[in-house]
Scaffold this active site. Sequence first.
Site, mmCIF file in Angstrom:
data_model
loop_
_atom_site.group_PDB
_atom_site.id
_atom_site.type_symbol
_atom_site.label_atom_id
_atom_site.label_comp_id
_atom_site.label_asym_id
_atom_site.label_seq_id
_atom_site.Cartn_x
_atom_site.Cartn_y
_atom_site.Cartn_z
ATOM 1 N N HIS A 1 0.810 -1.219 0.000
ATOM 2 C CA HIS A 1 0.000 0.000 0.000
ATOM 3 C C HIS A 1 0.846 1.274 0.000
ATOM 4 O O HIS A 1 0.295 2.378 -0.125
ATOM 5 C CB HIS A 1 -0.941 0.001 1.209
ATOM 6 C CG HIS A 1 -2.257 0.670 0.949
ATOM 7 N ND1 HIS A 1 -2.450 1.575 -0.072
ATOM 8 C CD2 HIS A 1 -3.451 0.559 1.578
ATOM 9 C CE1 HIS A 1 -3.697 2.001 -0.048
ATOM 10 N NE2 HIS A 1 -4.339 1.399 0.935
ATOM 11 N N ASP B 1 -2.400 1.477 -4.515
ATOM 12 C CA ASP B 1 -3.655 1.722 -3.828
ATOM 13 C C ASP B 1 -4.704 0.694 -4.263
ATOM 14 O O ASP B 1 -4.506 -0.073 -5.211
ATOM 15 C CB ASP B 1 -4.147 3.141 -4.121
ATOM 16 C CG ASP B 1 -3.199 4.194 -3.559
ATOM 17 O OD1 ASP B 1 -2.601 3.937 -2.489
ATOM 18 O OD2 ASP B 1 -3.037 5.251 -4.189
#
Length: 436
Positions: free
Chosen positions: A408, A412
């Site tokens: 992350h 995304d």
Amino acid sequence: MAEYKLLLPSMGEGVMEATVITWLFNEGDQVKEDDSVVEIATDKVDSDVPTPVSGKIVKILKQKDEVAKVGEAIAILEIEGEGGNTASEEVKAETSAPDAATIQAIEEPLNSTATSHVEFSGDLYLSPLVKSIAQQENISESELKTIKGSGLEGRITKEDILAHVANRGNAVQQQAAPVQAASTPAVKAVSTPATTISTSAGDEIIPMDRMRKIIAENMVKAKQIAPHVTSFIETDVTNVVKWRAKNKDMFEKREGEKLTYMPIFVKAIVKAIQDFPMINVSINGENIIKKKNINIGMATALPDGNLIVPVIKNADQLSLSGLAKAINDLAYRARNKKLRPEDTQGATYTISNVGSFGNLMGTPIIPQPQVAIMAIGAIVKKPAVLETKDGDVIAIRQLMFMSHSYDHRVVDGSLGGMMLKHVHDYLENWDLNTEI
């Protein structure tokens, strides 16, 4: 008769040393050209070292569990004639500077964690790997000079500096903390928890083997470095199952190779990576490195219970037939300890087939320095709702779960999810007339 020094050969980009596991011959034994004489281990794979000449082993220079550098003599052979290599050739091979690509390959994964700007004077000889570790751990030149090296001419080896890091006092760690706080925390090697674990009568204590220790350390580092997020999707692979059933016998007869599902999965993943190239990246400090090549790591379970990840190089340039052959070759050599060190290097994305164990889904750990990994679950027959021109119907279909775990820091949910959806679409819409 002449003396020949058997040198530890180059074992691929970034591999600078290896540990002797066992000698396959003893001093005094005769060996023939291309005989495998010693088994060695790098931090990636175990492999054999063949002798390029025939002769008699008169002296073994590196014993079991000792570390040898690339280009260093590990044994002396007595050969016919007056030829042979010389001591000067040995020293030249051992001390020649690695090229820029090798240094970058070594430093890149280390620099993906916190690095400092420690500089070292030219009179302190450090290999690129040792220098990178020193920079990562914020070890100054004055501190390095306190480390007693066990290498050639007192040089500091990887084991020396890692042992030093493990034994550094709290004061040194606190001193390094302000530097590390500004960036990603430095990753420490896996260690035994401070708590004492009780045992009961009949419990068996099994020491970790070398590979299990490496796997443990790499998995801890990977979880510490990357914040993992996982997306899931269920895919109808009925067309894939039908296509394989139609082609597997013909392919095996023509090529002498098994046709598994893996090349189909890899093909779909490669196409999705081409759609979303920012999945094919790694992180170096605050920089994102977008990889040109698409090299697919293939998590492979070994007979001893350990795990290794051989790499399909330039998978985007291979046909389905080429992928099938490459996958079968790597899997066979992995399970029979025939992989070369370079076979496990350079992966830019990894696939894990948890379905081969009958599992429906999994959430594998992202191997560093990659930023994503896909797990393929078992293919199961289920009733499913199909949309037709005459309305919805229920039919028996071949369904499979896939999971996509991603880092992350740079991937995304939208990117990770869309990448997974594209793999799903390529598999669901697999053309039954695809040629192989």
